[in-house]
Design a protein around this motif. Structure first.
Motif, short mmCIF file in Angstrom:
data_model
loop_
_atom_site.label_atom_id
_atom_site.label_comp_id
_atom_site.label_asym_id
_atom_site.label_seq_id
_atom_site.Cartn_x
_atom_site.Cartn_y
_atom_site.Cartn_z
N LEU A 53 -20.45 45.16 33.24
CA LEU A 53 -21.44 45.60 32.24
C LEU A 53 -21.39 47.11 32.02
CD1 LEU A 53 -24.49 43.40 33.36
CD2 LEU A 53 -22.84 42.92 31.55
N LEU A 54 -20.17 47.67 32.13
CA LEU A 54 -19.97 49.08 31.87
C LEU A 54 -19.46 49.32 30.44
CD1 LEU A 54 -18.18 49.99 35.22
CD2 LEU A 54 -20.53 50.55 34.59
N ASP A 55 -19.12 48.23 29.75
CA ASP A 55 -18.61 48.32 28.39
C ASP A 55 -19.06 47.09 27.62
OD1 ASP A 55 -17.26 49.25 26.20
OD2 ASP A 55 -15.24 49.06 27.04
N HIS A 56 -19.20 47.25 26.30
CA HIS A 56 -19.57 46.14 25.44
C HIS A 56 -18.30 45.50 24.88
CE1 HIS A 56 -23.84 47.24 25.51
NE2 HIS A 56 -23.47 48.51 25.34
N PHE A 57 -18.45 44.28 24.35
CA PHE A 57 -17.31 43.62 23.71
C PHE A 57 -17.70 43.22 22.30
CE2 PHE A 57 -19.57 40.87 26.68
CZ PHE A 57 -19.96 39.77 25.90
N ASP A 58 -16.69 42.90 21.48
CA ASP A 58 -16.92 42.66 20.05
C ASP A 58 -17.48 41.27 19.77
OD1 ASP A 58 -15.80 45.16 19.70
OD2 ASP A 58 -13.80 44.40 19.32
N SER A 59 -16.94 40.27 20.46
CA SER A 59 -17.41 38.90 20.25
C SER A 59 -17.12 38.08 21.49
CB SER A 59 -16.73 38.27 19.03
OG SER A 59 -15.33 38.20 19.21
#
Length: 229
Positions: A53-59
């Motif tokens: 949970l250190l980065d977001h994702f697109d889908s």
């Protein structure tokens, strides 16, 4: 424990779009000890950042310990991270002016644990990694292997659902690497779920499963009988 469904992550560099993870689906069960492997640029570090949970994702969709954590705000992500995930990094990430005991107490400070309980739990975690005699030392007074053991104690002190280790032996010699892997195997035997990024096959052989990435795709996923220490 961990369930990823159709995860896509892209980065924009100028006019070019780089696909770091291309439609990744992966499940990691409770008490597994899994290596994530791949060459530089394969997507393994991006995968670790998303898992942590250190980065977001697109889908796509990410379930952690039964909770959908796909679209959390930064504050919500930080709360889940502190509760559910313990991190061990290659560079240790210890606070240089704090004692070993204070470093291990730090996640509990953020979690609002009372001081007396913090000390008890930190001492127990340090005992688990064999550092009960170093509690008053500062990070610059101990070896690299001892620093990594402090980092492991800090990572497990909140009893997280999963321990995530990013190249945890990258800065260590071969003997110290074995010491750290032994601790991981002992924690795993006690029920701790561990996900470890490594580019070293000689490290991955100590885990129960190897997931291999290449160019943002999942190339191989196999169980193995780990080399035991």
């Amino acid at each position: 424990m961990i369930e990823l469904k159709n995860i896509v992550k892209t980065y924009q560099t100028g006019d070019e779009k780089l696909v770091a993870l291309d439609n990744i689906s992966l499940t990691i069960g409770k008490s597994e000890f899994t290596s994530i492997m791949g060459p530089s640029g394969s997507g393994k570090s991006t995968m670790m950042n998303i898992l942590g949970l250190l980065d977001h994702f697109d889908s796509g969709t990410y379930f952690l310990n039964g909770e959908n954590v796909s679209n959390l705000s930064d504050n919500q992500g930080a709360h889940v991270r502190n509760k559910e995930i313990g991190f061990v990094f290659q560079s240790f990430n210890l606070m240089p002016r704090m004692t070993i005991l204070e470093n291990v107490e730090l996640p509990m400070v953020y979690a609002g644990v009372p001081a007396k309980e913090r000390k008890q739990r930190a001492l127990k975690a340090l005992e688990r990694v064999g550092l009960s005699d170093r509690v008053k030392h500062k990070p610059n007074e101990i070896s690299g292997g001892q620093k990594q053991r402090v980092a492991i104690a800090r990572a497990i002190v909140n009893e997280p659902s999963v321990l995530m280790a990013d190249e945890p032996t990258g800065n260590l010699d071969s003997k110290t690497t074995i010491d750290i892997l032994r601790i991981f195997q002992e924690l795993n035997a006690d029920g701790t779920t561990i996900v470890m990024v490594t580019h070293e096959p000689e490290v991955a052989i100590y885990t129960k499963r190897i997931v291999s990435f290449f160019d943002g795709t999942l190339q191989d996923d196999r169980l193995q009988k780990p080399k035991m220490l």
